[in-house]
Every structure is written in structure tokens, then in C-alpha cells.
Design an enzyme around this catalytic site. Structure first.
Site, PDB file in Angstrom:
ATOM      1  N   CYS A  58       1.327  22.687  55.848  1.00  0.00           N
ATOM      2  CA  CYS A  58       2.253  22.737  56.900  1.00  0.00           C
ATOM      3  C   CYS A  58       1.579  23.943  58.055  1.00  0.00           C
ATOM      4  O   CYS A  58       1.250  25.004  57.282  1.00  0.00           O
ATOM      5  CB  CYS A  58       3.574  23.064  56.639  1.00  0.00           C
ATOM      6  SG  CYS A  58       4.630  23.279  58.228  1.00  0.00           S
ATOM      7  N   CYS A  62       6.374  29.969  57.513  1.00  0.00           N
ATOM      8  CA  CYS A  62       7.811  30.470  56.766  1.00  0.00           C
ATOM      9  C   CYS A  62       7.465  31.287  55.553  1.00  0.00           C
ATOM     10  O   CYS A  62       7.030  30.422  54.653  1.00  0.00           O
ATOM     11  CB  CYS A  62       8.447  29.086  56.640  1.00  0.00           C
ATOM     12  SG  CYS A  62       8.915  28.075  58.145  1.00  0.00           S
ATOM     13  N   CYS A  65       8.226  29.614  52.148  1.00  0.00           N
ATOM     14  CA  CYS A  65       7.747  28.243  51.917  1.00  0.00           C
ATOM     15  C   CYS A  65       6.535  27.952  51.107  1.00  0.00           C
ATOM     16  O   CYS A  65       5.323  28.382  51.591  1.00  0.00           O
ATOM     17  CB  CYS A  65       7.931  27.246  52.897  1.00  0.00           C
ATOM     18  SG  CYS A  65       7.594  25.450  52.772  1.00  0.00           S
ATOM     19  N   CYS A 102      17.612  12.037  51.243  1.00  0.00           N
ATOM     20  CA  CYS A 102      17.417  13.174  52.149  1.00  0.00           C
ATOM     21  C   CYS A 102      15.603  13.093  51.978  1.00  0.00           C
ATOM     22  O   CYS A 102      15.178  13.426  51.138  1.00  0.00           O
ATOM     23  CB  CYS A 102      17.666  14.377  51.877  1.00  0.00           C
ATOM     24  SG  CYS A 102      19.344  14.603  51.635  1.00  0.00           S
ATOM     25  N   CYS A 133      19.206  11.165  55.491  1.00  0.00           N
ATOM     26  CA  CYS A 133      19.053  12.566  56.076  1.00  0.00           C
ATOM     27  C   CYS A 133      17.395  12.682  56.130  1.00  0.00           C
ATOM     28  O   CYS A 133      16.955  11.964  55.310  1.00  0.00           O
ATOM     29  CB  CYS A 133      19.791  13.429  54.984  1.00  0.00           C
ATOM     30  SG  CYS A 133      19.412  15.257  55.801  1.00  0.00           S
ATOM     31  N   CYS A 193      22.876  18.950  59.454  1.00  0.00           N
ATOM     32  CA  CYS A 193      22.840  19.547  58.226  1.00  0.00           C
ATOM     33  C   CYS A 193      22.166  20.859  58.566  1.00  0.00           C
ATOM     34  O   CYS A 193      20.878  20.997  58.798  1.00  0.00           O
ATOM     35  CB  CYS A 193      22.231  18.786  57.061  1.00  0.00           C
ATOM     36  SG  CYS A 193      22.003  19.645  55.425  1.00  0.00           S
ATOM     37  N   ARG A 265      26.907  22.803  50.657  1.00  0.00           N
ATOM     38  CA  ARG A 265      25.891  22.519  49.522  1.00  0.00           C
ATOM     39  C   ARG A 265      25.363  23.599  48.857  1.00  0.00           C
ATOM     40  O   ARG A 265      24.741  24.571  49.430  1.00  0.00           O
ATOM     41  CB  ARG A 265      24.791  21.619  50.182  1.00  0.00           C
ATOM     42  CG  ARG A 265      23.747  21.028  48.943  1.00  0.00           C
ATOM     43  CD  ARG A 265      22.941  20.076  49.468  1.00  0.00           C
ATOM     44  NE  ARG A 265      23.567  18.785  50.112  1.00  0.00           N
ATOM     45  CZ  ARG A 265      22.937  18.688  51.245  1.00  0.00           C
ATOM     46  NH1 ARG A 265      22.130  19.196  51.941  1.00  0.00           N
ATOM     47  NH2 ARG A 265      23.847  17.496  51.915  1.00  0.00           N
TER      48      ARG A 265
HETATM   49  N1  SAM Z   1       9.241  21.518  57.783  1.00  0.00           N
HETATM   50  C1  SAM Z   1      10.461  21.460  57.854  1.00  0.00           C
HETATM   51  C2  SAM Z   1      11.328  22.306  58.518  1.00  0.00           C
HETATM   52  O1  SAM Z   1      11.074  23.355  57.931  1.00  0.00           O
HETATM   53  O2  SAM Z   1      12.195  22.148  59.368  1.00  0.00           O
HETATM   54  C3  SAM Z   1      11.436  20.561  57.114  1.00  0.00           C
HETATM   55  C4  SAM Z   1      11.105  20.787  55.626  1.00  0.00           C
HETATM   56  S1  SAM Z   1      11.580  22.614  54.885  1.00  0.00           S
HETATM   57  C5  SAM Z   1      10.826  22.652  53.481  1.00  0.00           C
HETATM   58  C6  SAM Z   1      13.221  22.327  54.945  1.00  0.00           C
HETATM   59  C7  SAM Z   1      14.036  23.849  54.280  1.00  0.00           C
HETATM   60  O3  SAM Z   1      13.819  23.881  53.008  1.00  0.00           O
HETATM   61  C8  SAM Z   1      13.632  25.143  54.965  1.00  0.00           C
HETATM   62  O4  SAM Z   1      14.165  25.278  56.249  1.00  0.00           O
HETATM   63  C9  SAM Z   1      14.138  26.062  53.948  1.00  0.00           C
HETATM   64  O5  SAM Z   1      15.575  26.358  54.286  1.00  0.00           O
HETATM   65  C10 SAM Z   1      14.279  25.541  52.681  1.00  0.00           C
HETATM   66  N2  SAM Z   1      13.280  25.971  51.651  1.00  0.00           N
HETATM   67  C11 SAM Z   1      11.906  25.944  52.039  1.00  0.00           C
HETATM   68  N3  SAM Z   1      11.364  26.626  50.852  1.00  0.00           N
HETATM   69  C12 SAM Z   1      12.358  27.345  50.145  1.00  0.00           C
HETATM   70  C13 SAM Z   1      12.273  27.966  49.061  1.00  0.00           C
HETATM   71  N4  SAM Z   1      11.315  28.524  48.515  1.00  0.00           N
HETATM   72  N5  SAM Z   1      13.604  28.375  48.536  1.00  0.00           N
HETATM   73  C14 SAM Z   1      14.726  28.056  49.157  1.00  0.00           C
HETATM   74  N6  SAM Z   1      14.616  27.201  50.189  1.00  0.00           N
HETATM   75  C15 SAM Z   1      13.491  26.825  50.841  1.00  0.00           C
HETATM   76 FE1  SF4 Z   2       6.410  23.866  57.127  1.00  0.00          FE
HETATM   77 FE2  SF4 Z   2       7.605  24.977  55.012  1.00  0.00          FE
HETATM   78 FE3  SF4 Z   2       8.478  26.012  57.172  1.00  0.00          FE
HETATM   79 FE4  SF4 Z   2       9.368  23.487  56.762  1.00  0.00          FE
HETATM   80  S1  SF4 Z   2       9.896  25.451  55.917  1.00  0.00           S
HETATM   81  S2  SF4 Z   2       8.030  24.340  58.615  1.00  0.00           S
HETATM   82  S3  SF4 Z   2       7.485  22.743  55.528  1.00  0.00           S
HETATM   83  S4  SF4 Z   2       6.336  26.106  56.252  1.00  0.00           S
END
Ligand code: SAM
Ligand code: SF4
Ligand code: DTB
Length: 318
Positions: A58, A62, A65, A102, A133, A193, A265
Site C-alpha cells: 500500500c 500509516c 500498518c 468484511c 462490508c 463503520c 466492535r
Molecule cells: N486501506 C484501507 C484504509 O486504510 O482505509 C483499508 C484497510 S486498513 C488495513 C483498515 C483499518 O485497519 C485501518 O484504518 C486501521 O484502523 C486498522 N488497522 C490496520 N493495521 C492495524 C494494526 N496493526 N492494529 C490495529 N488496527 C489496525
Molecule cells: Fe494502506 Fe494500511 Fe494505511 Fe490502509 S491502513 S491505507 S492498507 S497503509
């Protein structure tokens, strides 16, 4: 009590939420439990199953992530899954008791041809009689409209943390970008959500700021995922200090009180939680979980463990 900026709708300020979070624990729990049973059967828990339909690589940054291209997690980036493979997974999830399926994609935002494939997945899952979802990153109003037409019930898009702390965690998209996507999704008539993550080094004010922002959206989200950070080696937040389990329960309770009609949740992080901490979360008003061996890329609490926990606590699937 919440301030009333609009005559008909109570809005929560950060100070209101901070005051909730600081209540003596028995007072906070009593308030949360009372609100919970006004709107829900406290023995029922909604069950969702997650599937990563497009994993890794990606372009966003973040900090939490494992799927960010910049994270040194060794995670292999995959292409979008085939529609039929996704539908087979959804059927299996339904057999195991999930009422909602989801699907998550590691995108900044979907490309139009990918969105068409996701729309086929949504209509296929819907045809199985499950709620749908997806979480695909930022959406335009037109993309939201297409997903609605395909039969999408919920769009997951988290605010993650307070507006002030956000810049410490993500720099490639703004808080306002997230609010714009939420508005596009809401305008398309899709349920929202939206929640966040705790345990990212934020303080109590940030937790209050996140919940106050969520509760004060034009309509509160129908579903509010509260994630405890899954600290993954190779991500910038790998060494973040863990949140105290009682403080985590406080966040769940404050979410329940400030968003009384929403499903709250208990999301990521259950694998590392004790049964006792999870039980307190359910008492505090959590009434939805992700069920299944995996979240997107990390381990979830196991299915037999969840079954035993539900049995011990007298909980059942909604
Ligand atoms: N890429 C899209 C986005 O960020 O909108 C969708 C997938 S993203 C992985 C969905 C959510 O997963 C993120 O907004 C975050 O809140 C949660 N998430 C991701 N990595 C995480 C982690 N290591 N621990 C807890 N929540 C996590
Ligand atoms: Fe990409 Fe992870 Fe951020 Fe979603 S949470 S936008 S998958 S880096
Ligand atoms: C949400 O708030 N939590 C889920 C879901 N929405 C998509 C994701 C949790 C991901 C945890 C890290 C992983 O497994 O990659």
C-alpha cells in the site's frame, strides 16, 4: 452531560468524553451497562468475518500498518483476489456463524476497474444472504454510489485517532480526506463503520478527541470498531507502549455511552487480551467482534477459544 449545540441532537465535546474516561471505574461501567441494555440485548454479539482481498504494497504510510509498502514486515504484496475465491470464503464464514462479511484492500483508493470487481464480490456475498462490508481506502461520491448499487451495507473507514495526534501516525492523507470519504459514503446511503486504534502512544485527551469526533459526526457511525494496536515488527509503531487493559475497557465504555445505538466492535487486539479483559469489554457495551483465525494479515483470537468464551459468559451470536 453532553453539550447541546443543536436543539435535537446531543453532541459530545472532548471535555465531556474526557470526564467520562476519568470516572471511577464502577460509575463508568454502570453507566455503560445501563445505556447498553436500553438499546440492545447484552447477551447478543454480532459476528463479522474479515478477508483481505488485496494484501500489502500500500502506498500510504500509516505507522501502525503492516501492509504499508514502507513497512519492513516482509509481507508479500498480492493482487486483488478472484471473485469466485472470495465467494467461497464468504460461504465458509457463513457456515461458521458470521452474519457479515468484511472485505479489506490495501489501497489508497480503488481504481475503477478494481471497483467493478469489488462490486461483483459485494453482490455475490449479498446473494448468500450475508451483510456486506468493504474497506478500500478513500472513495469519491461516484464510487460510493456504485458500491451502494451493488448492494453494499457498510463501508469501513476509520478516523484512527484524534485530529491532533493523527499527523504523528499518517502523513500521506489528511483527517479531512477521511471525513470527506465518510461524507461521500453517508450521502450514498451506505451505513458507516468508523472507529480507531488505541495503544499508539496517544494520551487520554486523544482518546477523548477520537470519540468526541465520532459521536459528533452528522450521524454517528452505525458500527464503531475499537482496535487495540497489533504492534507488528517492522512497522514504525512496533515498540509502542501497550495500553493498560482497564484503560482499553474505559474507551469501550465511553464509546458505548457516547454512541448508544451503534454497534461497538471489539476489533483488533483480542488475541493478546485475557478472557477477563474481553469479558469487561462485553460488560462495557462491546457487542460485535471479528471471528475467524485471521484479521487482515495478523492472527485473531481462535475460533475454539471464542466459542469457549461465549459459552462461559452466556453470550450468543446476534
Ligand atoms: N486501506 C484501507 C484504509 O486504510 O482505509 C483499508 C484497510 S486498513 C488495513 C483498515 C483499518 O485497519 C485501518 O484504518 C486501521 O484502523 C486498522 N488497522 C490496520 N493495521 C492495524 C494494526 N496493526 N492494529 C490495529 N488496527 C489496525
Ligand atoms: Fe494502506 Fe494500511 Fe494505511 Fe490502509 S491502513 S491505507 S492498507 S497503509
Ligand atoms: C478495523 O477497524 N479493524 C479491522 C477492519 N477494520 C478492517 C482491521 C484490523 C487489522 C489488524 C492488522 C492486520 O491484521 O493486518
Amino acid at each position: 452531560m453532553p453539550e447541546s449545540h443543536i436543539a435535537t441532537k446531543p453532541r459530545w465535546s472532548r471535555a465531556d468524553v474526557a470526564a467520562l474516561l476519568a470516572l471511577p471505574f464502577p460509575e463508568l461501567l454502570f453507566r455503560a451497562m445501563s445505556v447498553h441494555r436500553e438499546h440492545f440485548d447484552p447477551t447478543k454479539v454480532q459476528i463479522s468475518t474479515l478477508l483481505s482481498i488485496k494484501t500489502g504494497g500500500c502506498p500510504e504510510d500509516c505507522g501502525y500498518c503492516p501492509q504499508a509498502a514502507g513497512a519492513e514486515t516482509g509481507l508479500k504484496a498480492n493482487k486483488l483476489m478472484e471473485v469466485e475465491t472470495v465467494l467461497a470464503e464468504a460461504r465458509a464464514a457463513k457456515e461458521k456463524g458470521a452474519s457479515r462479511f468484511c472485505m479489506g484492500a490495501a489501497w489508497r483508493s480503488p481504481k475503477d476497474h478494481d471497483l467493478d470487481a469489488v462490486c461483483s464480490m459485494v453482490s455475490g456475498v449479498k446473494a448468500l444472504g450475508m451483510e456486506t462490508c468493504v474497506t478500500l481506502g478513500m472513495l469519491t461520491p461516484a464510487q460510493s454510489g456504485k458500491l451502494k448499487e451493488a448492494g453494499l451495507d457498510y463501508y469501513n473507514h476509520n478516523l484512527d485517532t484524534s485530529p491532533e495526534y493523527y499527523g504523528q501516525i499518517i502523513t500521506t492523507r489528511t483527517y479531512q480526506d477521511r471525513l470527506d470519504t465518510l461524507e461521500a459514503v453517508r450521502d450514498a446511503g451506505i451505513n458507516i463503520c468508523c472507529g480507531g486504534i488505541v495503544g499508539m502512544g496517544e494520551d487520554e485527551t486523544d482518546r477523548a478527541g477520537l470519540l468526541a469526533t465520532l459521536a459528533s459526526l452528522p450521524e454517528p457511525p452505525e458500527s464503531v470498531p475499537i482496535n487495540a494496536l497489533v504492534a507488528v515488527e517492522g512497522t514504525p509503531l512496533a515498540k509502542a507502549e501497550k495500553i493498560d487493559p482497564i484503560d482499553f475497557v474505559r474507551v469501550v465504555a465511553a464509546a458505548r455511552i457516547t454512541m448508544p445505538r451503534s454497534y461497538v466492535r471489539l476489533s483488533a487486539g483480542r488475541e493478546a487480551m485475557t478472557d477477563e479483559a474481553q469479558a469487561l469489554c462485553f460488560l462495557a457495551g462491546a457487542n460485535s467482534i471479528f471471528h475467524g483465525e485471521k484479521l487482515l494479515t495478523t492472527k485473531n483470537a481462535t475460533v475454539p477459544h471464542d466459542e469457549a468464551l461465549f459459552e462461559k459468559l452466556g453470550l450468543s451470536a446476534a
